[in-house]
Motif scaffolding. Structure first.
Motif, PDB file in Angstrom:
ATOM      1  N   GLN A  59       0.821  -1.206   0.000  1.00  0.00           N
ATOM      2  CA  GLN A  59       0.000   0.000   0.000  1.00  0.00           C
ATOM      3  C   GLN A  59       0.860   1.263   0.000  1.00  0.00           C
ATOM      4  O   GLN A  59       0.534   2.255  -0.671  1.00  0.00           O
ATOM      5  N   LEU A  79       2.323   1.764  -3.500  1.00  0.00           N
ATOM      6  CA  LEU A  79       1.272   2.269  -4.386  1.00  0.00           C
ATOM      7  C   LEU A  79       0.993   3.748  -4.127  1.00  0.00           C
ATOM      8  O   LEU A  79       0.849   4.544  -5.067  1.00  0.00           O
ATOM      9  N   LEU A 125       4.753  -2.768 -13.060  1.00  0.00           N
ATOM     10  CA  LEU A 125       3.984  -1.863 -12.199  1.00  0.00           C
ATOM     11  C   LEU A 125       2.860  -1.271 -13.046  1.00  0.00           C
ATOM     12  O   LEU A 125       2.966  -0.178 -13.585  1.00  0.00           O
ATOM     13  N   CYS A 126       1.800  -2.039 -13.153  1.00  0.00           N
ATOM     14  CA  CYS A 126       0.721  -1.710 -14.081  1.00  0.00           C
ATOM     15  C   CYS A 126      -0.611  -1.450 -13.391  1.00  0.00           C
ATOM     16  O   CYS A 126      -1.618  -1.189 -14.041  1.00  0.00           O
ATOM     17  N   ASN A 127      -0.635  -1.556 -12.062  1.00  0.00           N
ATOM     18  CA  ASN A 127      -1.858  -1.420 -11.274  1.00  0.00           C
ATOM     19  C   ASN A 127      -2.870  -2.520 -11.599  1.00  0.00           C
ATOM     20  O   ASN A 127      -4.068  -2.339 -11.429  1.00  0.00           O
ATOM     21  N   ARG A 128      -2.364  -3.656 -12.085  1.00  0.00           N
ATOM     22  CA  ARG A 128      -3.183  -4.862 -12.285  1.00  0.00           C
ATOM     23  C   ARG A 128      -2.462  -6.005 -11.570  1.00  0.00           C
ATOM     24  O   ARG A 128      -1.644  -6.714 -12.169  1.00  0.00           O
ATOM     25  N   PRO A 129      -2.720  -6.180 -10.298  1.00  0.00           N
ATOM     26  CA  PRO A 129      -1.948  -7.124  -9.485  1.00  0.00           C
ATOM     27  C   PRO A 129      -2.092  -8.571  -9.922  1.00  0.00           C
ATOM     28  O   PRO A 129      -3.186  -9.025 -10.293  1.00  0.00           O
ATOM     29  N   SER A 171       2.372  -7.834  -3.862  1.00  0.00           N
ATOM     30  CA  SER A 171       1.974  -7.587  -5.247  1.00  0.00           C
ATOM     31  C   SER A 171       0.525  -7.131  -5.335  1.00  0.00           C
ATOM     32  O   SER A 171       0.188  -6.207  -6.088  1.00  0.00           O
ATOM     33  N   ASN A 186      -1.306  -5.517  -3.209  1.00  0.00           N
ATOM     34  CA  ASN A 186      -1.557  -4.170  -2.675  1.00  0.00           C
ATOM     35  C   ASN A 186      -0.649  -3.116  -3.282  1.00  0.00           C
ATOM     36  O   ASN A 186      -0.881  -1.922  -3.096  1.00  0.00           O
ATOM     37  N   GLY A 243       0.027  -2.971  -6.657  1.00  0.00           N
ATOM     38  CA  GLY A 243      -0.268  -2.785  -8.070  1.00  0.00           C
ATOM     39  C   GLY A 243       0.708  -3.484  -8.988  1.00  0.00           C
ATOM     40  O   GLY A 243       0.938  -3.047 -10.117  1.00  0.00           O
TER      41      GLY A 243
END
Length: 198
Positions: A79, A82, A112-116, A145, A147, A149
Motif C-alpha cells: 500500500q 502504491l 507496475l501496471c496497477n493490475r496485481p 503484489s 496491494n 499494483g
C-alpha cells in the motif's frame, strides 16, 4: 531539488498493528522491527537492493503464529509503494533481475501496471528457515503484489539451500522493483502505456 516519492501507511486490526514509511528515491536505508528475526533480515535486504528507504514497525499476534504479521506487513508495504507511486506517471514500469547466491539462481520479473498478479514458482526442501515457516514467503509476496499494483513473477530456477533460495527471491524482486520505479526521462512524466494511464 528532487522531490522524493514518499509515503506512510498505518494499519491496525485485532491481529496486527503496523506502520510503514518509505522513500522510493532513497538509498536503501532501513529500520525494521517485526518481531521475526529472519523476516527482518529479508526486509533489510529488500530495502538495500531496491534502494528504497524503509521503516517498518509491526506488533502482531506472534503468540498464535507468524502468519498475520508476515502477510499484513506485505499488505502495508504494498500500500505504501502504491501511495508513493501516485499515478505511475513517468516510471520505467517494467523490471527484471536474476540473482545468484552460491548454488542458487532466482529470477523476478514485474510490471507496475496497477493490475496485481502473482506467479510463485518457488519450492523449499525444509518447512522452516530459522523459526519462520517457508510457506509464509508466498503469503508475503502475494500481499505485496496485490496491494502494490504489481504483476510479479518470482521463480527459483535452481538451488538447494532454503536460506539462499528465499534470500535470492527477495533480492531479485528488490532489483526488479528498483528498475521499475526509476524515472524515465523519455516519458516526460507520462505513463508508460498506450492507454495513456495505468
Amino acid at each position: 531539488m528532487i522531490k522524493h516519492r514518499t509515503a506512510t501507511v498505518d494499519r491496525k486490526t485485532k491481529e496486527t498493528d503496523i506502520s510503514v514509511t518509505l522513500d522510493l528515491d532513497g538509498t536503501g536505508q532501513s529500520d525494521i522491527h517485526t518481531g521475526i528475526g529472519f523476516f527482518d533480515h529479508m526486509l533489510e535486504s529488500f530495502s538495500k537492493h531496491s534502494a528504497i528507504d524503509l521503516t517498518v514497525r509491526c506488533k502482531g499476534d506472534l503468540h498464535i503464529d507468524m502468519h498475520h504479521s508476515v502477510e499484513d506487513t506485505g499488505i502495508v508495504i504494498g500500500q505504501a509503494i502504491l501511495k508513493a507511486l501516485g499515478d505511475f506517471a513517468g516510471i520505467t514500469r517494467f523490471g527484471h533481475a536474476y540473482i545468484p547466491m552460491d548454488e542458487t539462481l532466482s529470477r523476478a520479473s514485474l510490471d507496475l501496471c496497477n493490475r496485481p498478479y502473482l506467479i510463485w514458482k518457488v519450492n523449499f526442501a525444509r518447512d522452516k528457515v530459522g523459526d519462520m515457516d517457508t510457506e509464509l514467503f508466498k503469503e508475503f509476496f502475494h500481499a505485496l503484489s496485490g496491494n502494490g499494483g504489481m504483476c510479479l513473477h518470482v521463480e527459483n530456477l535452481y538451488g538447494e539451500n532454503s536460506h539462499h533460495i528465499i534470500e535470492s527471491c527477495y533480492k531479485a524482486t528488490a532489483r526488479a522493483l528498483r528498475t521499475a520505479i526509476a524515472v524515465d526521462a523519455k516519458l516526460e512524466g507520462k505513463p508508460a502505456s498506450t492507454k495513456g494511464s495505468l
